[in-house]
Motif scaffolding. Structure first.
Motif, PDB file in Angstrom:
ATOM      1  N   PHE A   1       2.755 -13.412  -3.783  1.00  0.00           N
ATOM      2  CA  PHE A   1       2.210 -12.461  -2.829  1.00  0.00           C
ATOM      3  C   PHE A   1       2.539 -11.044  -3.275  1.00  0.00           C
TER       4      PHE A   1
ATOM      5  N   SER B   1       3.771  -5.927  -0.660  1.00  0.00           N
ATOM      6  CA  SER B   1       3.340  -5.302   0.593  1.00  0.00           C
ATOM      7  C   SER B   1       3.095  -6.323   1.692  1.00  0.00           C
ATOM      8  N   LEU B   2       2.890  -7.599   1.335  1.00  0.00           N
ATOM      9  CA  LEU B   2       2.669  -8.653   2.314  1.00  0.00           C
ATOM     10  C   LEU B   2       3.940  -9.442   2.622  1.00  0.00           C
ATOM     11  N   THR B   3       5.037  -8.994   2.077  1.00  0.00           N
ATOM     12  CA  THR B   3       6.319  -9.675   2.271  1.00  0.00           C
ATOM     13  C   THR B   3       7.100  -8.987   3.381  1.00  0.00           C
TER      14      THR B   3
ATOM     15  N   SER C   1       7.286  -1.251  -2.016  1.00  0.00           N
ATOM     16  CA  SER C   1       5.839  -1.070  -1.891  1.00  0.00           C
ATOM     17  C   SER C   1       5.386   0.332  -2.278  1.00  0.00           C
TER      18      SER C   1
ATOM     19  N   HIS D   1       5.955  -8.168  -6.841  1.00  0.00           N
ATOM     20  CA  HIS D   1       5.403  -9.347  -6.172  1.00  0.00           C
ATOM     21  C   HIS D   1       6.556 -10.197  -5.662  1.00  0.00           C
TER      22      HIS D   1
END
Length: 351
Positions: A225, A228-230, A154, A215
């Motif tokens: 996604f 950063s959302l993982t 990230s 991603h």
């Protein structure tokens, strides 16, 4: 089918340090597979991982460019791996003027015979270059990899921007990893078939690099996604998957891992260690630093199951150390002591 180790591969077979950071003197003969470092905070585990990494990666740079200047390559690698104000800050005190830092790294061949060592030294007054290099050592193939305890995907754009401006902040262990991750996946079946299947089972997707950003693509719903959302643990094992798929990680590689337990649920940590064991069977040498009783116990079980040596460098807070082997059982150390103390506390509360 498992990959076979190439005849040109070489492993770290001896490490000798004098007057390096916390270490007055360290002489260690690592094994060809797993090597574990334990000890309290500020005992030198990460420092040792990093100096090994800097030396090995410098040997690999010479392997890719035999006409390169090893003194310049190694000096640059040490500066950008440790990021001191000057190189001499890595020299242990007291009396630094009379006691230069001396480092020797020996690589062993596939038949166990030693290859030329890398042997160099520098003093407390060194600025940006090592003072002497007695032996530069032969180049080695492959890319060795450092997986840090912190998450890196990230922050990839920030890391690259800071390095383009030659600003300290993110060291070479992070920068090198990100550059290797950006390599495109190769065609054909990747190496480490057994390990890859385990990774695919756990991941349920794959990290992808596109438009300067990372991603995560989930397979079951075909959604993308931002990384950063993982979940942090998913990113950690996804990194290993990517390195295998793009062939940055190969049977030639030496893998350095700081705190493998970070971000991982215990069940996933067990799987992660099983995957690493599969890589070791296919030729990868692993150096690992851990604070976890859970990780140490799992490794001890793996060593016992296979009846294979698994050396443990047990570091103290002032650079002192002992050398143990997990195939002989759990060594005495603060990690085990604390686990026993908590168990006894629980028993006492029950009565």
């Amino acid at each position: 089918m498992n990959e076979t180790k190439p005849a040109t591969a070489s492993r770290v077979s001896r490490v000798h340090l004098e007057n390096f950071t916390l270490f007055e003197e360290l002489d260690w003969q690592p094994g060809a597979g797993f090597n574990v470092m334990i000890g309290p905070n500020d005992s030198g585990k990460t420092l040792l991982l990093k100096v090994l990494y800097a030396c090995v990666r410098s040997r690999e740079a010479i392997g890719r460019n035999p006409s390169g200047d090893m003194r310049r390559i190694l000096s640059h690698k040490l500066i950008w791996t440790f990021q001191p104000d000057r190189l001499g800050q890595l020299v242990r005190k007291p009396k630094p003027e009379e006691n230069p830092c001396h480092i020797e790294l020996v690589l062993g061949g596939e038949d166990g015979s030693p290859l030329d060592p890398t042997r160099f030294r520098f003093t407390y007054h060194a600025e940006s270059n090592i003072g002497e290099i007695d032996r530069s050592g032969e180049g080695r193939p492959g890319y060795s990899i450092f997986i840090p305890g912190k998450e890196v995907l990230s922050i990839a754009p920030i890391v690259k921007e800071s390095r383009q401006e030659e600003k300290f902040g993110f060291d070479d262990t992070v920068y090198d990893l990100l550059l290797l991750l950006e390599r495109e996946p190769s065609r054909g079946a990747p190496p480490f078939g057994n390990a890859r299947r385990r990774l695919e089972e756990e991941l349920g997707g794959r990290i992808q690099y596109e438009g300067g950003r990372w991603h995560f693509d989930r397979k079951h719903n075909k959604q993308r996604f931002p990384v950063s959302l993982t979940a942090e643990g998913i990113k950690k094992i996804a990194i290993l998957d990517r390195l295998i798929v793009n062939r940055s990680l190969s049977p030639d590689s030496i893998l350095f891992i700081d705190e493998p337990e970070s971000f991982l649920h215990p069940a996933l940590a067990t799987t992660f260690l099983d995957i690493l064991q599969a890589l070791v069977r296919d030729g990868v040498q692993v150096f690992m630093a851990t604070h976890s009783y859970f990780v140490l116990k799992k490794l001890q079980i793996l060593a016992t199951e296979r009846g294979k040596s698994m050396p443990v460098l047990n570091l103290g807070s002032a650079g002192e150390h002992t050398i143990d082997d997990l195939v002989d059982g759990m060594p005495e150390n603060p990690i085990v002591d604390e686990a026993i103390r908590l168990y006894e506390e629980e028993v006492n509360l029950a009565f």
